[in-house]
Design a protein around this motif. Structure first.
Motif, PDB file in Angstrom:
ATOM      1  N   ASN A 112       0.844  -1.195   0.000  1.00 43.37           N
ATOM      2  CA  ASN A 112       0.000   0.000   0.000  1.00 43.37           C
ATOM      3  C   ASN A 112       0.877   1.242   0.000  1.00 43.37           C
ATOM      4  O   ASN A 112       1.858   1.322   0.759  1.00 43.37           O
ATOM      5  CB  ASN A 112      -0.916   0.028   1.221  1.00 43.37           C
ATOM      6  CG  ASN A 112      -1.877  -1.148   1.251  1.00 43.37           C
ATOM      7  OD1 ASN A 112      -2.290  -1.645   0.196  1.00 43.37           O
ATOM      8  ND2 ASN A 112      -2.241  -1.598   2.435  1.00 43.37           N
ATOM      9  N   CYS A 114       1.290   4.993   1.032  1.00 41.42           N
ATOM     10  CA  CYS A 114       0.744   5.973   1.977  1.00 41.42           C
ATOM     11  C   CYS A 114       1.502   7.284   1.823  1.00 41.42           C
ATOM     12  O   CYS A 114       2.706   7.342   2.084  1.00 41.42           O
ATOM     13  CB  CYS A 114       0.849   5.466   3.415  1.00 41.42           C
ATOM     14  SG  CYS A 114       0.019   3.894   3.713  1.00 41.42           S
ATOM     15  N   LYS A 151      -3.586  -0.720  -2.204  1.00 40.77           N
ATOM     16  CA  LYS A 151      -4.398   0.480  -2.022  1.00 40.77           C
ATOM     17  C   LYS A 151      -3.517   1.717  -1.900  1.00 40.77           C
ATOM     18  O   LYS A 151      -2.317   1.638  -1.666  1.00 40.77           O
ATOM     19  CB  LYS A 151      -5.285   0.335  -0.777  1.00 40.77           C
ATOM     20  CG  LYS A 151      -6.339  -0.772  -0.892  1.00 40.77           C
ATOM     21  CD  LYS A 151      -7.251  -0.796   0.332  1.00 40.77           C
ATOM     22  CE  LYS A 151      -8.344  -1.847   0.170  1.00 40.77           C
ATOM     23  NZ  LYS A 151      -9.264  -1.860   1.325  1.00 40.77           N
ATOM     24  N   PHE A 153      -3.341   5.464   0.088  1.00 40.99           N
ATOM     25  CA  PHE A 153      -3.859   6.194   1.238  1.00 40.99           C
ATOM     26  C   PHE A 153      -3.208   7.574   1.334  1.00 40.99           C
ATOM     27  O   PHE A 153      -2.031   7.750   1.008  1.00 40.99           O
ATOM     28  CB  PHE A 153      -3.557   5.446   2.543  1.00 40.99           C
ATOM     29  CG  PHE A 153      -4.281   4.135   2.696  1.00 40.99           C
ATOM     30  CD1 PHE A 153      -5.559   4.087   3.240  1.00 40.99           C
ATOM     31  CD2 PHE A 153      -3.673   2.950   2.300  1.00 40.99           C
ATOM     32  CE1 PHE A 153      -6.220   2.874   3.388  1.00 40.99           C
ATOM     33  CE2 PHE A 153      -4.329   1.736   2.442  1.00 40.99           C
ATOM     34  CZ  PHE A 153      -5.605   1.697   2.982  1.00 40.99           C
ATOM     35  N   GLU A 176      -6.914   8.110   4.967  1.00 42.64           N
ATOM     36  CA  GLU A 176      -8.074   7.973   4.090  1.00 42.64           C
ATOM     37  C   GLU A 176      -7.724   7.170   2.831  1.00 42.64           C
ATOM     38  O   GLU A 176      -6.734   7.456   2.151  1.00 42.64           O
ATOM     39  CB  GLU A 176      -8.602   9.354   3.694  1.00 42.64           C
ATOM     40  CG  GLU A 176      -9.891   9.302   2.902  1.00 42.64           C
ATOM     41  CD  GLU A 176     -10.565  10.658   2.827  1.00 42.64           C
ATOM     42  OE1 GLU A 176     -11.301  10.878   1.851  1.00 42.64           O
ATOM     43  OE2 GLU A 176     -10.371  11.482   3.740  1.00 42.64           O
ATOM     44  N   ASP A 177      -8.553   6.207   2.538  1.00 43.82           N
ATOM     45  CA  ASP A 177      -8.390   5.374   1.338  1.00 43.82           C
ATOM     46  C   ASP A 177      -8.855   6.175   0.113  1.00 43.82           C
ATOM     47  O   ASP A 177     -10.011   6.556   0.005  1.00 43.82           O
ATOM     48  CB  ASP A 177      -9.217   4.095   1.482  1.00 43.82           C
ATOM     49  CG  ASP A 177      -8.991   3.100   0.342  1.00 43.82           C
ATOM     50  OD1 ASP A 177      -8.490   3.515  -0.718  1.00 43.82           O
ATOM     51  OD2 ASP A 177      -9.326   1.920   0.525  1.00 43.82           O
ATOM     52  N   THR A 179      -8.023   5.077  -3.116  1.00 43.38           N
ATOM     53  CA  THR A 179      -7.679   4.183  -4.221  1.00 43.38           C
ATOM     54  C   THR A 179      -8.499   4.474  -5.474  1.00 43.38           C
ATOM     55  O   THR A 179      -7.960   4.567  -6.585  1.00 43.38           O
ATOM     56  CB  THR A 179      -7.879   2.714  -3.795  1.00 43.38           C
ATOM     57  OG1 THR A 179      -7.098   2.461  -2.622  1.00 43.38           O
ATOM     58  CG2 THR A 179      -7.457   1.766  -4.897  1.00 43.38           C
TER      59      THR A 179
END
Length: 501
Positions: A112, A114, A151, A153, A176-177, A179
Motif C-alpha cells: 500500500n 501511503c 491500495k 492512502f 483515508e483510502d 484508491t
C-alpha cells in the motif's frame, strides 16, 4: 540524455512548464527559487509532521541511502517483506518516486502506498500541490516498476483533534483510502507525466511554456520577469482582482497591452480598477473627504489600535490546540484617549515555550475598556484570534466578544475607495498605504517586515538551542515590528482625521 523526473518537478511543471525547465537547466537563475524564512519553516514543519506520522506504522524502516543505493536498499527490504518502508525509492523509465510509507499487506501480499501530508484536508481540485496528482504520479512509477500495489492512502492531520496533555498520534492523523480517486486520475496524469518528461529533457531552452502572463500577479512563477521581459513591473497583472477576470486579462494580453496607461477604452474595467488606472495616469489621489468623515465619525474614544502576531504550528504545541490553530504570542496596543493627545503604547511578547494565551487575554481585557473603539487592519484576523481565545478561556468570553463587537477595520476606508492613491498600486495592505500617506519609519526599514517573518522569528526565539544574545535581538526585532503596525494605524487614522478637522 533525459532528465530524471521527480514528483516535485512534475507538480511544478503542471503549474508552469518553462519555469520548471529554467529551474533544472539554468543554475544562474536558482536564486529566484530560494525559499523565504517562512517557507523554510513550513518545510521544517512538514518534516516534523512526517516524523510523527511514522509512529502510525510500527516496525517501519527508513531508507537513508540516496541514488542507486536507495533503489537497491528498497528492493532488499521489499524482498524481506518489511512491514513498512519509509522513503522507498524507485527509478524507472526516466521517473523517480520516493514513497513516504510503503506498507506491506500480508492478507493481499501487496504493498500500500501511503502519502503523508502536513495539511488538515485533502486537496484534489487541481492547482498547486494537488494531493491526488501527487499520489497518482507515485502510483504510475510503481506500476512501471512492476510493484504489486493494493491500495492508496493519504495520511493527513485531523483538524478536529485537540491536544490534551501528551500528543495522541493515532487521533491526530486521518488515514483515508483514496484508491478509487487515484485509479480515475491516472488516466489523465500519465499523459501529463510523459509530456513533462519530454519537455523538461530538452537541451535547448524552450521559447514557450510560461503562460503566467494570463494570470494575476500573485500567480506568477519565479522566473516571470525572465520569460516576459516586455511586461513592466507595474502592469495590467496588478489590476485589482484581475485574477478573477480571466477573459479581460487575456483580451489585453492578446493585444500585447501590458502597461496600465495603455489599456484600450473598449476594455470594461470595474469601478475599483477604473480608479486604479485613473490615479496612475494622473498621479493624483482620489479623496472622498465626506465619506471619510462619515466613516470615522462612527468611532468612539478612546481608540485602541490592536495588532496580533501568531504562530500556527502543524503539530499542536500546547493543551487545547488543534493542528494549525493560532498561538497569539504577541500583541501591540496603542491607546488614544482623544484626538489631541499622543497614544499610549502597551505591548506583550511571550518569550517562553509555553502557552501565552491566558496572559494575552488578561492584559487585553485589562487595557481595552468598554465604550471605546478597537481599530485593526483586516479585523477578521483579530476577531478570529479572539474567538479562539474565548473558546480556550470561557471566563473571558464576554469580554472578548465585547472587544470584537467594538472593532472597526481601518482598511475599509481604502477598500471602499474613499481614498485611492497611485502608490497603492491597487492594494490596500498597510504596507502599501503607510508609505503613501505618512513619512517616517516604514516596514521596509525593519529586520522583520511581515507576519510570516515574525512567526518564524518567534519560533526560533523559543528554541532551546538559540543563544541568549540571539534571543534578545529577536525579541527587540519583534517588538519593533509589532509596535510599528499599531502606530502605523494611528498615523493613518491621524492623516485621515486631519483631512476634515
Amino acid at each position: 540524455m533525459k532528465t530524471l523526473l521527480s514528483k516535485t518537478n512534475f507538480l511544478e511543471f503542471l503549474m508552469c512548464p518553462k519555469n520548471t525547465w529554467l529551474k533544472l537547466h539554468k543554475p544562474e537563475l536558482l536564486k529566484l527559487f530560494s525559499l523565504s524564512p517562512f517557507e523554510l519553516q513550513l518545510v521544517e514543519q512538514g518534516n516534523e509532521v512526517e516524523t510523527y506520522a511514522r509512529n502510525l506504522f510500527p516496525g517501519g524502516v527508513q531508507i537513508v541511502e540516496t541514488g542507486d543505493d536507495a533503489v537497491q536498499e528498497t528492493e532488499r527490504l521489499m524482498l524481506s517483506k518489511v512491514p513498512t518502508i519509509f522513503q522507498a525509492t524507485f527509478v524507472v523509465d526516466g521517473y523517480i518516486a520516493k514513497v513516504d510509507a510503503l506498507e506491506y499487506d500480508k492478507k493481499t501480499d501487496c504493498w500500500n502506498i501511503c502519502e503523508i501530508k502536513g495539511t488538515n484536508s485533502i486537496k484534489e481540485n487541481g492547482g498547486d500541490r494537488d494531493h491526488i496528482d501527487d499520489l497518482a504520479f507515485q502510483a504510475s512509477v510503481l506500476r512501471r516498476a512492476k510493484v504489486s500495489v493494493g491500495k492508496y492512502f493519504l495520511v493527513y492531520l485531523n483538524k478536529e483533534y485537540a491536544r490534551i496533555g501528551d500528543l495522541v498520534v493515532e487521533e491526530m492523523f486521518k488515514k483515508e483510502d483514496v484508491t478509487e480517486k487515484i485509479t480515475d486520475r491516472l488516466v489523465e496524469v500519465e499523459p501529463k507525466m510523459e509530456a513533462a518528461l519530454e519537455f523538461l529533457s530538452q537541451e535547448n531552452e524552450p521559447g514557450i511554456g510560461c503562460d503566467c502572463h494570463l494570470a494575476g500577479r500573485s500567480a506568477h512563477c519565479s522566473t516571470f520577469k525572465y520569460s516576459h521581459p516586455k511586461v513592466p513591473d507595474y502592469s495590467i497583472h496588478d489590476l485589482a482582482r484581475i485574477g478573477n477576470s480571466k477573459k479581460k486579462l487575456i483580451a489585453m494580453v492578446e493585444r500585447e497591452t501590458y502597461a496600465i496607461e495603455d489599456i484600450p477604452d473598449d476594455i470594461t474595467l470595474s469601478a475599483i480598477q477604473t480608479n486604479q488606472v485613473q490615479v496612475h495616469i494622473t498621479q493624483k489621489p482620489i479623496i472622498e473627504i465626506e465619506n471619510i468623515r462619515e466613516e470615522l465619525s462612527q468611532l468612539a474614544f478612546p481608540l485602541y489600535f490592536l495588532d496580533y502576531e501568531t504562530f500556527a504550528p502543524a503539530i499542536p504545541m500546547f493543551t487545547g490546540y488543534s493542528p494549525y490553530q493560532r498561538i497569539p504570542f504577541q500583541f501591540s496596543l496603542h491607546i488614544l484617549k482623544d484626538a489631541s493627545s499622543e497614544p499610549e503604547h502597551i505591548e506583550y511578547l511571550h518569550e517562553e515555550a509555553s502557552d501565552p494565551s491566558e496572559r494575552v487575554v488578561e492584559l487585553l481585557t485589562q487595557h481595552i475598556q468598554p465604550g471605546g473603539t478597537v481599530i485593526s487592519w483586516n479585523k477578521s484576523f483579530e476577531q478570529g484570534v479572539n474567538k479562539e481565545l474565548a473558546a480556550r478561556h470561557p471566563k473571558h468570553q464576554t469580554a472578548l466578544e465585547r472587544i470584537n463587537s467594538d472593532m472597526y477595520d481601518l482598511q475599509d476606508i481604502f477598500k471602499k475607495q474613499h481614498y485611492v492613491h497611485p502608490d497603492f498600486c491597487g492594494k490596500t495592505s498597510i504596507k502599501k498605504v503607510l508609505p503613501a500617506l505618512v513619512s517616517g519609519a516604514q516596514h521596509a526599514d525593519l529586520s522583520i517586515q511581515d507576519g510570516g517573518q515574525a512567526s518564524d522569528a518567534w519560533w526560533k526565539m523559543i528554541l532551546p538551542i538559540t543563544s541568549d544574545t540571539e534571543r534578545a535581538q529577536i525579541s527587540q526585532d519583534l517588538k519593533e515590528y509589532c509596535k510599528l503596525d499599531t502606530y502605523a494605524m494611528f498615523q493613518i487614522w491621524k492623516h485621515l482625521y486631519d483631512l476634515y478637522s
